[in-house]
Design an enzyme around this catalytic site. Structure first.
Site, PDB file in Angstrom:
ATOM      1  N   TYR A   1      -9.633   5.397   6.610  1.00  0.00           N
ATOM      2  CA  TYR A   1      -9.868   5.819   7.986  1.00  0.00           C
ATOM      3  C   TYR A   1     -10.947   6.888   7.918  1.00  0.00           C
ATOM      4  O   TYR A   1     -10.698   7.986   7.420  1.00  0.00           O
ATOM      5  CB  TYR A   1      -8.600   6.399   8.610  1.00  0.00           C
ATOM      6  CG  TYR A   1      -7.538   5.352   8.921  1.00  0.00           C
ATOM      7  CD1 TYR A   1      -6.681   4.877   7.936  1.00  0.00           C
ATOM      8  CD2 TYR A   1      -7.391   4.860  10.218  1.00  0.00           C
ATOM      9  CE1 TYR A   1      -5.706   3.931   8.232  1.00  0.00           C
ATOM     10  CE2 TYR A   1      -6.417   3.913  10.521  1.00  0.00           C
ATOM     11  CZ  TYR A   1      -5.579   3.452   9.524  1.00  0.00           C
ATOM     12  OH  TYR A   1      -4.613   2.514   9.822  1.00  0.00           O
TER      13      TYR A   1
ATOM     14  N   HIS B   1       0.848  -1.191   0.000  1.00  0.00           N
ATOM     15  CA  HIS B   1       0.000   0.000   0.000  1.00  0.00           C
ATOM     16  C   HIS B   1       0.881   1.237   0.000  1.00  0.00           C
ATOM     17  O   HIS B   1       1.750   1.389   0.859  1.00  0.00           O
ATOM     18  CB  HIS B   1      -0.917   0.019   1.228  1.00  0.00           C
ATOM     19  CG  HIS B   1      -2.063  -0.952   1.130  1.00  0.00           C
ATOM     20  ND1 HIS B   1      -3.061  -1.037   2.063  1.00  0.00           N
ATOM     21  CD2 HIS B   1      -2.363  -1.878   0.186  1.00  0.00           C
ATOM     22  CE1 HIS B   1      -3.929  -1.978   1.704  1.00  0.00           C
ATOM     23  NE2 HIS B   1      -3.522  -2.506   0.574  1.00  0.00           N
TER      24      HIS B   1
ATOM     25  N   PRO C   1      -5.262   0.581  18.797  1.00  0.00           N
ATOM     26  CA  PRO C   1      -4.958  -0.017  17.482  1.00  0.00           C
ATOM     27  C   PRO C   1      -4.866   0.958  16.308  1.00  0.00           C
ATOM     28  O   PRO C   1      -4.280   0.599  15.288  1.00  0.00           O
ATOM     29  CB  PRO C   1      -6.102  -1.013  17.275  1.00  0.00           C
ATOM     30  CG  PRO C   1      -7.202  -0.548  18.156  1.00  0.00           C
ATOM     31  CD  PRO C   1      -6.563   0.117  19.323  1.00  0.00           C
TER      32      PRO C   1
HETATM   33  C1  DHB Z   1      -5.667  -2.909  10.535  1.00  0.00           C
HETATM   34  C2  DHB Z   1      -5.669  -2.624  11.881  1.00  0.00           C
HETATM   35  C3  DHB Z   1      -5.355  -1.360  12.319  1.00  0.00           C
HETATM   36  O1  DHB Z   1      -5.364  -1.074  13.638  1.00  0.00           O
HETATM   37  C4  DHB Z   1      -5.023  -0.366  11.428  1.00  0.00           C
HETATM   38  O2  DHB Z   1      -4.733   0.869  11.879  1.00  0.00           O
HETATM   39  C5  DHB Z   1      -4.987  -0.651  10.085  1.00  0.00           C
HETATM   40  C6  DHB Z   1      -5.308  -1.934   9.645  1.00  0.00           C
HETATM   41  C7  DHB Z   1      -6.008  -4.281  10.054  1.00  0.00           C
HETATM   42  O3  DHB Z   1      -6.295  -5.140  10.886  1.00  0.00           O
HETATM   43  O4  DHB Z   1      -6.031  -4.506   8.838  1.00  0.00           O
END
Ligand code: DHB
Length: 397
Positions: free
Chosen positions: A207, A78, A298
Protein backbone atom coordinates in the site's frame (compact mmCIF):
# COMPACT_ATOMS: atom_id res chain seq x y z
CA UNK A 1 -39.32 -24.48 -16.95
CA UNK A 2 -42.07 -23.40 -14.64
CA UNK A 3 -42.63 -26.99 -13.47
CA UNK A 4 -39.20 -26.82 -11.81
CA UNK A 5 -40.11 -23.86 -9.65
CA UNK A 6 -41.81 -24.74 -6.39
CA UNK A 7 -44.56 -22.20 -5.82
CA UNK A 8 -43.24 -21.90 -2.31
CA UNK A 9 -39.88 -22.14 -0.59
CA UNK A 10 -38.72 -21.30 2.92
CA UNK A 11 -36.16 -18.68 1.91
CA UNK A 12 -36.03 -16.91 -1.46
CA UNK A 13 -32.71 -15.19 -2.11
CA UNK A 14 -32.39 -12.44 -4.70
CA UNK A 15 -28.73 -12.41 -5.76
CA UNK A 16 -26.54 -15.46 -6.32
CA UNK A 17 -23.14 -13.90 -5.77
CA UNK A 18 -20.94 -15.00 -2.86
CA UNK A 19 -23.35 -13.71 -0.17
CA UNK A 20 -26.46 -15.33 -1.63
CA UNK A 21 -24.77 -18.63 -2.43
CA UNK A 22 -23.01 -18.91 0.93
CA UNK A 23 -26.31 -18.21 2.69
CA UNK A 24 -28.17 -20.92 0.78
CA UNK A 25 -25.29 -23.35 1.44
CA UNK A 26 -25.54 -22.70 5.20
CA UNK A 27 -29.35 -22.89 5.15
CA UNK A 28 -29.22 -26.23 3.32
CA UNK A 29 -26.95 -27.59 6.05
CA UNK A 30 -29.57 -26.52 8.61
CA UNK A 31 -32.26 -28.36 6.64
CA UNK A 32 -33.90 -25.17 5.33
CA UNK A 33 -34.81 -25.07 1.66
CA UNK A 34 -34.20 -22.07 -0.53
CA UNK A 35 -34.11 -20.77 -4.08
CA UNK A 36 -31.44 -18.28 -5.19
CA UNK A 37 -31.70 -16.27 -8.38
CA UNK A 38 -29.56 -13.75 -10.21
CA UNK A 39 -30.06 -11.59 -13.28
CA UNK A 40 -26.46 -12.26 -14.31
CA UNK A 41 -25.36 -15.52 -15.93
CA UNK A 42 -22.84 -17.66 -14.10
CA UNK A 43 -20.21 -16.75 -16.72
CA UNK A 44 -20.86 -13.02 -16.27
CA UNK A 45 -20.28 -13.27 -12.53
CA UNK A 46 -17.14 -15.37 -13.04
CA UNK A 47 -15.70 -12.74 -15.36
CA UNK A 48 -16.16 -9.81 -12.97
CA UNK A 49 -12.87 -8.95 -11.27
CA UNK A 50 -13.25 -8.11 -7.61
CA UNK A 51 -10.99 -7.97 -4.57
CA UNK A 52 -8.68 -10.77 -3.62
CA UNK A 53 -8.09 -10.83 0.14
CA UNK A 54 -9.86 -13.18 2.58
CA UNK A 55 -9.84 -12.83 6.34
CA UNK A 56 -9.13 -15.98 8.37
CA UNK A 57 -12.83 -16.30 9.32
CA UNK A 58 -13.81 -16.18 5.63
CA UNK A 59 -11.32 -18.95 4.82
CA UNK A 60 -12.63 -21.03 7.74
CA UNK A 61 -16.22 -20.53 6.61
CA UNK A 62 -15.42 -21.92 3.15
CA UNK A 63 -13.37 -24.84 4.42
CA UNK A 64 -15.14 -25.82 7.66
CA UNK A 65 -18.65 -25.82 6.14
CA UNK A 66 -17.47 -28.05 3.29
CA UNK A 67 -17.73 -25.59 0.40
CA UNK A 68 -14.17 -26.32 -0.75
CA UNK A 69 -10.60 -26.46 0.53
CA UNK A 70 -9.22 -25.21 -2.79
CA UNK A 71 -8.30 -21.94 -1.04
CA UNK A 72 -5.55 -23.87 0.77
CA UNK A 73 -4.17 -25.23 -2.50
CA UNK A 74 -4.60 -22.26 -4.86
CA UNK A 75 -4.48 -19.35 -2.40
CA UNK A 76 -1.42 -17.60 -0.99
CA UNK A 77 -1.10 -17.00 2.72
CA UNK A 78 0.06 -13.49 3.61
CA UNK A 79 1.44 -12.80 7.08
CA UNK A 80 1.67 -9.03 6.65
CA UNK A 81 1.48 -6.02 4.33
CA UNK A 82 3.86 -3.21 3.45
CA UNK A 83 2.84 0.39 4.13
CA UNK A 84 5.11 2.48 1.92
CA UNK A 85 5.48 6.25 2.40
CA UNK A 86 8.10 8.96 2.97
CA UNK A 87 10.63 7.25 0.68
CA UNK A 88 10.59 3.89 2.45
CA UNK A 89 8.46 0.93 3.45
CA UNK A 90 7.19 -0.36 6.79
CA UNK A 91 5.95 -3.91 7.28
CA UNK A 92 2.85 -4.58 9.36
CA UNK A 93 3.55 -8.07 10.75
CA UNK A 94 0.10 -9.64 11.20
CA UNK A 95 1.44 -12.88 12.68
CA UNK A 96 3.72 -11.12 15.15
CA UNK A 97 1.08 -8.57 16.17
CA UNK A 98 -2.17 -10.54 16.29
CA UNK A 99 -1.26 -14.13 15.36
CA UNK A 100 -3.43 -14.02 12.23
CA UNK A 101 -2.95 -14.07 8.46
CA UNK A 102 -4.94 -13.28 5.36
CA UNK A 103 -5.27 -15.36 2.23
CA UNK A 104 -4.84 -14.00 -1.28
CA UNK A 105 -7.71 -15.76 -3.07
CA UNK A 106 -9.83 -13.80 -5.57
CA UNK A 107 -13.57 -13.30 -5.10
CA UNK A 108 -14.07 -14.97 -8.49
CA UNK A 109 -12.65 -18.20 -7.08
CA UNK A 110 -14.82 -17.91 -3.96
CA UNK A 111 -17.83 -17.60 -6.28
CA UNK A 112 -16.77 -20.59 -8.42
CA UNK A 113 -16.29 -22.75 -5.30
CA UNK A 114 -19.72 -21.77 -3.99
CA UNK A 115 -21.51 -22.26 -7.32
CA UNK A 116 -19.87 -25.69 -7.71
CA UNK A 117 -20.84 -26.63 -4.14
CA UNK A 118 -24.48 -25.65 -4.67
CA UNK A 119 -24.56 -27.70 -7.87
CA UNK A 120 -22.89 -30.67 -6.14
CA UNK A 121 -25.41 -30.49 -3.26
CA UNK A 122 -28.46 -30.12 -5.52
CA UNK A 123 -29.15 -26.50 -4.56
CA UNK A 124 -31.74 -24.55 -6.56
CA UNK A 125 -29.88 -21.63 -8.15
CA UNK A 126 -31.24 -19.76 -11.20
CA UNK A 127 -28.78 -17.62 -13.13
CA UNK A 128 -29.70 -15.32 -16.01
CA UNK A 129 -33.24 -14.51 -14.88
CA UNK A 130 -34.93 -11.19 -15.75
CA UNK A 131 -37.88 -8.97 -14.76
CA UNK A 132 -37.27 -9.55 -11.05
CA UNK A 133 -39.70 -7.94 -8.62
CA UNK A 134 -40.47 -8.53 -4.95
CA UNK A 135 -43.47 -7.61 -2.81
CA UNK A 136 -45.87 -8.33 0.06
CA UNK A 137 -42.89 -7.90 2.38
CA UNK A 138 -45.07 -7.31 5.42
CA UNK A 139 -47.32 -10.28 4.78
CA UNK A 140 -46.73 -13.90 5.85
CA UNK A 141 -45.79 -14.85 2.30
CA UNK A 142 -43.70 -12.28 0.44
CA UNK A 143 -43.15 -13.03 -3.24
CA UNK A 144 -40.46 -12.78 -5.85
CA UNK A 145 -41.52 -12.74 -9.49
CA UNK A 146 -39.09 -13.37 -12.33
CA UNK A 147 -38.71 -14.63 -15.86
CA UNK A 148 -36.29 -17.54 -16.09
CA UNK A 149 -33.49 -17.96 -18.65
CA UNK A 150 -35.92 -19.89 -20.92
CA UNK A 151 -38.47 -17.08 -20.87
CA UNK A 152 -41.02 -18.67 -18.48
CA UNK A 153 -42.59 -16.44 -15.84
CA UNK A 154 -42.67 -17.46 -12.19
CA UNK A 155 -44.05 -16.31 -8.89
CA UNK A 156 -42.38 -17.77 -5.85
CA UNK A 157 -43.78 -17.29 -2.35
CA UNK A 158 -41.44 -17.64 0.61
CA UNK A 159 -41.44 -17.45 4.40
CA UNK A 160 -38.48 -15.07 4.20
CA UNK A 161 -36.98 -13.00 1.43
CA UNK A 162 -33.28 -12.12 1.33
CA UNK A 163 -31.89 -9.24 -0.71
CA UNK A 164 -28.30 -10.22 -1.50
CA UNK A 165 -28.47 -8.37 -4.78
CA UNK A 166 -25.43 -6.13 -4.58
CA UNK A 167 -24.77 -2.42 -4.36
CA UNK A 168 -27.54 -1.55 -6.87
CA UNK A 169 -29.99 -3.66 -4.88
CA UNK A 170 -33.58 -3.77 -6.04
CA UNK A 171 -34.72 -5.28 -2.72
CA UNK A 172 -33.25 -2.40 -0.72
CA UNK A 173 -35.48 0.04 -2.60
CA UNK A 174 -38.62 -1.84 -1.52
CA UNK A 175 -38.13 -0.73 2.09
CA UNK A 176 -40.37 2.33 2.64
CA UNK A 177 -38.47 5.55 3.26
CA UNK A 178 -39.94 6.05 6.71
CA UNK A 179 -38.76 2.60 7.77
CA UNK A 180 -35.06 2.96 7.03
CA UNK A 181 -32.15 5.33 7.25
CA UNK A 182 -29.40 5.67 4.66
CA UNK A 183 -25.83 6.86 5.33
CA UNK A 184 -23.74 7.89 2.36
CA UNK A 185 -20.30 9.29 1.63
CA UNK A 186 -18.55 9.94 -1.66
CA UNK A 187 -14.81 10.33 -2.26
CA UNK A 188 -13.12 12.64 -4.78
CA UNK A 189 -11.12 9.79 -6.35
CA UNK A 190 -11.40 6.26 -7.75
CA UNK A 191 -9.07 3.33 -8.48
CA UNK A 192 -7.67 2.45 -11.87
CA UNK A 193 -7.39 -1.36 -11.64
CA UNK A 194 -5.35 -3.57 -13.95
CA UNK A 195 -4.45 -7.22 -14.45
CA UNK A 196 -1.04 -7.83 -15.96
CA UNK A 197 0.78 -10.92 -17.19
CA UNK A 198 3.96 -10.47 -15.20
CA UNK A 199 5.79 -12.10 -12.30
CA UNK A 200 5.08 -10.76 -8.79
CA UNK A 201 6.87 -7.56 -7.84
CA UNK A 202 6.81 -8.33 -4.10
CA UNK A 203 5.88 -11.28 -1.87
CA UNK A 204 3.16 -9.33 -0.02
CA UNK A 205 0.81 -6.44 -0.78
CA UNK A 206 2.25 -2.92 -0.97
CA UNK A 207 0.00 0.00 0.00
CA UNK A 208 1.97 2.98 -1.29
CA UNK A 209 1.32 6.62 -0.38
CA UNK A 210 3.19 9.50 -2.00
CA UNK A 211 2.63 12.97 -3.38
CA UNK A 212 2.06 11.30 -6.77
CA UNK A 213 -1.03 9.52 -5.38
CA UNK A 214 -1.87 6.14 -3.89
CA UNK A 215 -0.97 2.80 -5.50
CA UNK A 216 -1.70 -0.77 -4.38
CA UNK A 217 0.44 -3.65 -5.63
CA UNK A 218 -1.41 -6.94 -5.25
CA UNK A 219 -1.04 -10.34 -6.88
CA UNK A 220 -3.06 -13.18 -8.33
CA UNK A 221 -0.66 -15.99 -9.33
CA UNK A 222 3.02 -16.49 -10.24
CA UNK A 223 2.22 -15.14 -13.71
CA UNK A 224 -0.72 -12.76 -13.18
CA UNK A 225 -0.72 -9.61 -11.02
CA UNK A 226 -3.38 -7.15 -9.83
CA UNK A 227 -2.52 -3.48 -9.32
CA UNK A 228 -4.44 -0.30 -8.65
CA UNK A 229 -3.68 3.39 -8.63
CA UNK A 230 -5.68 6.38 -7.48
CA UNK A 231 -7.29 8.31 -10.33
CA UNK A 232 -10.05 10.78 -11.08
CA UNK A 233 -13.52 9.13 -10.99
CA UNK A 234 -14.20 10.35 -14.56
CA UNK A 235 -11.07 8.69 -16.01
CA UNK A 236 -11.64 6.62 -19.17
CA UNK A 237 -9.58 3.41 -18.79
CA UNK A 238 -9.53 2.83 -22.55
CA UNK A 239 -7.78 6.17 -23.09
CA UNK A 240 -4.66 4.89 -21.32
CA UNK A 241 -1.87 3.08 -23.19
CA UNK A 242 0.07 0.31 -21.41
CA UNK A 243 3.15 2.58 -21.35
CA UNK A 244 1.27 5.40 -19.68
CA UNK A 245 -0.15 3.03 -17.04
CA UNK A 246 3.27 1.57 -16.25
CA UNK A 247 4.85 5.00 -16.06
CA UNK A 248 2.17 6.14 -13.60
CA UNK A 249 2.55 3.03 -11.41
CA UNK A 250 6.38 3.13 -11.46
CA UNK A 251 6.43 6.81 -10.46
CA UNK A 252 4.13 6.18 -7.52
CA UNK A 253 5.93 3.19 -6.02
CA UNK A 254 9.36 4.44 -7.15
CA UNK A 255 8.95 7.33 -4.71
CA UNK A 256 9.11 4.71 -1.95
CA UNK A 257 11.96 2.62 -3.39
CA UNK A 258 10.09 -0.05 -5.37
CA UNK A 259 10.38 -1.09 -9.02
CA UNK A 260 7.60 -3.11 -10.63
CA UNK A 261 7.93 -6.07 -12.99
CA UNK A 262 6.05 -5.06 -16.13
CA UNK A 263 4.06 -7.15 -18.60
CA UNK A 264 1.12 -6.90 -20.98
CA UNK A 265 -2.01 -5.39 -19.39
CA UNK A 266 -4.94 -7.75 -19.98
CA UNK A 267 -7.72 -5.90 -18.16
CA UNK A 268 -8.36 -2.34 -17.04
CA UNK A 269 -11.27 -0.65 -15.29
CA UNK A 270 -12.13 2.25 -13.00
CA UNK A 271 -13.62 1.38 -9.60
CA UNK A 272 -15.80 3.93 -7.83
CA UNK A 273 -15.36 4.79 -4.15
CA UNK A 274 -18.39 4.98 -1.90
CA UNK A 275 -19.36 4.39 1.69
CA UNK A 276 -23.00 3.43 2.19
CA UNK A 277 -25.16 1.82 4.87
CA UNK A 278 -28.90 1.25 5.02
CA UNK A 279 -30.25 0.40 8.44
CA UNK A 280 -31.93 -1.53 9.82
CA UNK A 281 -31.04 -4.49 7.59
CA UNK A 282 -34.57 -5.92 7.78
CA UNK A 283 -38.13 -4.90 6.99
CA UNK A 284 -41.13 -7.17 7.45
CA UNK A 285 -39.99 -10.53 6.13
CA UNK A 286 -37.21 -9.04 4.00
CA UNK A 287 -33.57 -8.99 5.13
CA UNK A 288 -30.63 -7.42 3.32
CA UNK A 289 -27.12 -8.91 3.23
CA UNK A 290 -23.74 -7.85 1.84
CA UNK A 291 -23.44 -4.96 -0.62
CA UNK A 292 -27.24 -4.64 -0.81
CA UNK A 293 -27.12 -3.18 2.71
CA UNK A 294 -23.66 -1.61 2.78
CA UNK A 295 -20.77 -0.60 0.54
CA UNK A 296 -17.23 0.19 1.62
CA UNK A 297 -14.44 1.80 -0.40
CA UNK A 298 -12.04 -0.96 -1.56
CA UNK A 299 -8.96 0.01 0.49
CA UNK A 300 -8.47 -2.87 2.93
CA UNK A 301 -10.64 -5.35 0.97
CA UNK A 302 -13.49 -5.57 3.45
CA UNK A 303 -16.47 -5.88 1.05
CA UNK A 304 -16.54 -9.64 0.46
CA UNK A 305 -15.45 -10.45 4.01
CA UNK A 306 -18.25 -8.34 5.41
CA UNK A 307 -20.80 -10.03 3.15
CA UNK A 308 -19.67 -13.46 4.33
CA UNK A 309 -19.79 -12.30 7.97
CA UNK A 310 -23.37 -11.06 7.37
CA UNK A 311 -24.63 -14.36 6.04
CA UNK A 312 -22.97 -16.39 8.76
CA UNK A 313 -25.05 -14.45 11.30
CA UNK A 314 -28.10 -14.40 9.02
CA UNK A 315 -28.13 -18.20 8.63
CA UNK A 316 -28.16 -18.56 12.43
CA UNK A 317 -30.99 -16.07 12.87
CA UNK A 318 -33.06 -17.46 9.99
CA UNK A 319 -32.73 -20.88 11.58
CA UNK A 320 -34.18 -19.39 14.78
CA UNK A 321 -36.92 -17.59 12.87
CA UNK A 322 -37.92 -20.78 11.03
CA UNK A 323 -37.99 -22.75 14.29
CA UNK A 324 -39.90 -20.14 16.31
CA UNK A 325 -42.00 -18.66 13.53
CA UNK A 326 -41.45 -15.07 14.70
CA UNK A 327 -39.69 -12.06 13.24
CA UNK A 328 -37.57 -11.07 16.28
CA UNK A 329 -34.50 -12.97 14.96
CA UNK A 330 -34.47 -10.67 11.91
CA UNK A 331 -34.01 -7.64 14.14
CA UNK A 332 -31.31 -9.55 16.04
CA UNK A 333 -29.57 -10.24 12.73
CA UNK A 334 -29.62 -6.57 11.82
CA UNK A 335 -28.27 -5.49 15.19
CA UNK A 336 -25.51 -8.11 15.26
CA UNK A 337 -24.44 -7.55 11.64
CA UNK A 338 -24.38 -3.76 11.96
CA UNK A 339 -21.84 -3.92 14.80
CA UNK A 340 -19.28 -5.37 12.41
CA UNK A 341 -20.50 -3.25 9.47
CA UNK A 342 -19.75 0.01 11.25
CA UNK A 343 -16.33 -1.16 12.42
CA UNK A 344 -15.54 -2.08 8.83
CA UNK A 345 -16.96 1.25 7.62
CA UNK A 346 -14.56 3.03 9.92
CA UNK A 347 -11.59 0.85 8.92
CA UNK A 348 -12.19 1.24 5.17
CA UNK A 349 -12.70 5.00 5.51
CA UNK A 350 -9.59 5.29 7.70
CA UNK A 351 -7.31 3.27 5.36
CA UNK A 352 -8.67 5.26 2.42
CA UNK A 353 -8.18 8.72 3.89
CA UNK A 354 -4.81 7.84 5.46
CA UNK A 355 -3.33 6.59 2.19
CA UNK A 356 -4.84 8.63 -0.66
CA UNK A 357 -3.84 12.06 -1.89
CA UNK A 358 -6.75 14.45 -1.43
CA UNK A 359 -7.19 16.80 -4.41
CA UNK A 360 -7.74 19.87 -2.22
CA UNK A 361 -5.22 19.02 0.54
CA UNK A 362 -3.47 21.92 2.26
CA UNK A 363 0.23 21.63 3.25
CA UNK A 364 -1.05 21.01 6.79
CA UNK A 365 -3.23 18.09 5.60
CA UNK A 366 -0.25 16.52 3.78
CA UNK A 367 2.10 16.69 6.77
CA UNK A 368 -0.62 15.53 9.18
CA UNK A 369 -1.23 12.48 6.98
CA UNK A 370 2.50 11.65 7.07
CA UNK A 371 2.36 12.02 10.85
CA UNK A 372 -0.55 9.60 10.96
CA UNK A 373 1.30 6.99 8.88
CA UNK A 374 4.39 7.40 11.09
CA UNK A 375 2.29 7.09 14.24
CA UNK A 376 0.71 3.84 13.01
CA UNK A 377 3.89 2.19 11.72
CA UNK A 378 6.22 3.22 14.58
CA UNK A 379 3.90 2.05 17.34
CA UNK A 380 3.01 -1.51 18.34
CA UNK A 381 -0.39 -0.26 19.50
CA UNK A 382 -1.02 1.56 16.20
CA UNK A 383 0.14 -1.36 14.06
CA UNK A 384 -1.88 -3.82 16.13
CA UNK A 385 -5.06 -1.82 15.56
CA UNK A 386 -4.46 -2.02 11.81
CA UNK A 387 -3.46 -5.71 11.88
CA UNK A 388 -6.51 -6.73 13.92
CA UNK A 389 -8.93 -4.92 11.62
CA UNK A 390 -7.21 -6.03 8.40
CA UNK A 391 -7.15 -9.72 9.31
CA UNK A 392 -10.73 -9.45 10.63
CA UNK A 393 -11.95 -8.89 14.16
CA UNK A 394 -12.35 -12.21 15.88
CA UNK A 395 -15.94 -13.36 16.15
CA UNK A 396 -17.43 -13.22 19.58
CA UNK A 397 -18.28 -16.62 21.03
C1 DHB B 1 -7.01 -6.28 -3.43
C2 DHB B 1 -8.02 -5.34 -3.36
C3 DHB B 1 -8.08 -4.48 -2.29
O1 DHB B 1 -9.06 -3.56 -2.22
C4 DHB B 1 -7.16 -4.55 -1.27
O2 DHB B 1 -7.24 -3.68 -0.24
C5 DHB B 1 -6.17 -5.50 -1.32
C6 DHB B 1 -6.11 -6.37 -2.41
C7 DHB B 1 -6.93 -7.22 -4.59
O3 DHB B 1 -7.78 -7.12 -5.48
O4 DHB B 1 -6.00 -8.03 -4.65
Amino acid sequence: MSSHTPARTQVAVVGAGPAGLMLTHLLAQAGIDSVALDTRTRTEIEQTHRAGILEQDSVDLLVDTGVSDRVHRDGYRHDGIELAFGGGSHRIDFQGLVGASTQLYPQTDVFIDLADARERDGGDVRFGVSDVSVGDLESDAPFVRFTDADGAQHELRADFLVGADGSRSLCRREVPEDSRRQYFREYPFAWFGILTEAPPSAPELIYSHSEHGFALISQRTETLQRMYFQCDPSEDPQAWSDDRIWSELQTRVGANGYTLQEGPITSRSVLPFRSFVQEPMHHGRLVLAGDAAHTVPPTGAKGLNLALADVRVLAEELERAVAAGGLAPLADYSRRALERVWKAQHFSYWMTTMLHTLPDATPFDVRRQEGELAAVTSSVAGSTFLAEAYTGWPRRA
